[in-house]
Enzyme design. Structure first.
Site, PDB file in Angstrom:
ATOM      1  CG  PHE A   1      -1.814   1.258   1.237  1.00 22.52           C
ATOM      2  CD1 PHE A   1      -2.962   1.297   0.469  1.00 22.52           C
ATOM      3  CD2 PHE A   1      -1.483   2.368   2.000  1.00 22.52           C
ATOM      4  CE1 PHE A   1      -3.768   2.435   0.457  1.00 22.52           C
ATOM      5  CE2 PHE A   1      -2.281   3.499   1.998  1.00 22.52           C
ATOM      6  CZ  PHE A   1      -3.431   3.531   1.224  1.00 22.52           C
TER       7      PHE A   1
ATOM      8  CG  ASP B   1       5.834   3.388   1.730  1.00 17.99           C
ATOM      9  OD1 ASP B   1       5.813   3.975   2.826  1.00 17.99           O
ATOM     10  OD2 ASP B   1       4.870   3.372   0.947  1.00 17.99           O
TER      11      ASP B   1
ATOM     12  CE  LYS C   1       0.022   5.098   7.786  1.00 11.77           C
ATOM     13  NZ  LYS C   1      -1.359   5.583   7.960  1.00 11.77           N
TER      14      LYS C   1
END
Length: 425
Positions: free
Chosen positions: A137, A238, A267
């Protein structure tokens, strides 16, 4: 005001494409606990999807934000720059894995970080193609969802994806895919469909997040590093979900003996404020011409101030060690439950990025119904859990690393009761 009343207003005012896993409307939060508008308390084992690793409203983070807000909240760094932006870049350049000179750019979201990493890789190599992994993702922008290896709900109905994006299987032994299979798929891709001389980058999550919390094997990372070195391809890690102590290291790539060329992060970086970054080899990061990178809100002063405090808290409270301790205790509790629950077919994850995967009783097929039943039972008992995985049969555990001892123990009891109830149902 009741949750149901707000939910009715939401249904008439918010686009249905914004999915929701609960109808709990939050009024306030502190560390690992939240209270809804009706006054009910919940234990938060989602942390805003690995965002508030340092807990909701950590005093040091809030103090830094309030101090910055009293001075200025926005100037746009490209117009009127500010020193703490540069200082945070210096700190990330030092802390991101890789024994080479680095530079950083700040943006606002994880998807935007991925987009810019691809832009940088293309600018540096003069090549167009990007390879990602099934189950990965990388965001909901067009390049982000093109790289994402999951159709529902992220790609369905949005038309053609970005060109020159390719996928190979991610190694998941439980699902019958080995590291050799993944590396072999890359070899076949280069033989049959894609000249490696056209590939700008390979992007990988060191631990797949939405895809099911599957850690990348060390052999895969070494193989990717060797392949990228052989063909002049940029390796992008990532770390949007894995970064900032979640996996027991500041970055998940710290656990490997090879380094990525470029790292994306978001995040947990700013403890709840929107901030993302791309850090990488200086020669690659300088490939874009002035004006080619950045954004109006990129590196917002409040987010920058919060990020400095987050890095301080991680160090001062030794949250990497705390993640390993909490993750070990959670795994032990899950293993004790697993002894009488054959539906739990795997317990995995580094640090406090833990998952439990559920199959049917005979182990023959994914069991998203039970995973969702556990989530729903836990919610009724006051514990917030999230599901994930290509089949929706995985529960992921993402509590703040600062969760209080008594609250953690309470959450473990609720979890066990919820699994028992779901199994009984």
């Amino acid at each position: 005001m009741l949750n149901a009343q707000i939910a009715e207003r939401r249904n008439t005012s918010i686009a249905q494409g914004v999915g929701m896993q609960t109808q709990v409307y939050v009024d306030r939060a502190a560390n690992s606990e939240v209270w809804d508008v009706e006054g009910k308390r919940y234990i938060d084992f989602a942390a805003g999807i690995a965002v508030v690793n340092t807990g909701h409203c950590h005093p040091k983070v809030m103090e830094a934000v309030q101090k910055q807000a009293a001075n200025f909240t926005h100037t746009c760094h490209q117009v009127l720059p500010y020193e703490n932006y540069i200082r945070l870049a210096e700190r990330l350049n030092e802390k991101v894995p890789g024994d080479f000179t680095k530079k950083t750019v700040f943006v606002t979201t994880g998807a935007e970080a991925v987009e810019n990493a691809v832009k940088i890789a293309r600018a540096a190599t003069g090549r167009p193609a990007v390879i990602a992994f099934g189950g990965g993702f990388h965001g909901r922008t067009f390049m982000g969802m093109s790289l994402t290896g999951k159709v529902q709900p992220y790609k369905a109905g949005f038309g053609a994806m970005m060109p020159d994006t390719y996928h190979v299987p991610f190694p998941v032994e439980l699902h019958g895919t080995s590291t050799e299979d993944s590396l072999g798929a890359l070899t076949k891709l280069f033989k049959a469909d894609l000249d490696p001389g056209r590939v700008a980058a390979i992007i990988i999550e060191p631990v797949q997040g939405e895809g099911g919390f599957y850690p990348a094997p060390s052999e895969l990372m070494r193989g990717l590093r060797a392949l990228c070195d052989e063909h002049g391809i940029v390796l992008i890690a990532d770390e949007v979900q894995t970064g900032f102590a979640r996996t027991g290291n500041l970055f998940a790539m710290d656990a490997y003996d090879v380094a990525a060329d470029i790292t994306t992060m978001a995040k947990g970086l700013a403890g709840g404020l929107p901030l993302a970054a791309v850090t990488g080899r200086a020669d690659l990061m300088d490939a874009a011409q002035p004006g080619g990178l950045g954004g109006t809100y990129g590196g917002n002063p409040l987010g920058i101030a919060a990020a400095h405090a987050v890095l301080d808290v991680i160090e001062e409270e030794d949250l990497c060690a705390r993640a390993n301790e909490l993750g070990s205790r959670l795994k032990q509790r899950l293993e004790s439950i697993r002894a009488r629950t054959p539906e739990i077919v795997d317990i995995r994850g580094p640090g406090f990025m833990i998952a439990a995967e559920f199959n049917t009783t005979d182990g023959s097929a994914p069991n998203p119904e039970m995973a969702n039943a556990v989530r729903a039972e836990a919610l009724k008992r006051g514990l917030i859990l999230l599901t994930c995985g290509v089949y929706g049969n995985v529960i992921r555990f993402l509590a703040p690393l600062t969760v209080q001892e008594a609250v953690f123990a309470e959450a473990m009891d609720i979890l066990e009761a919820s699994i028992d109830a779901a199994k009984g149902a």
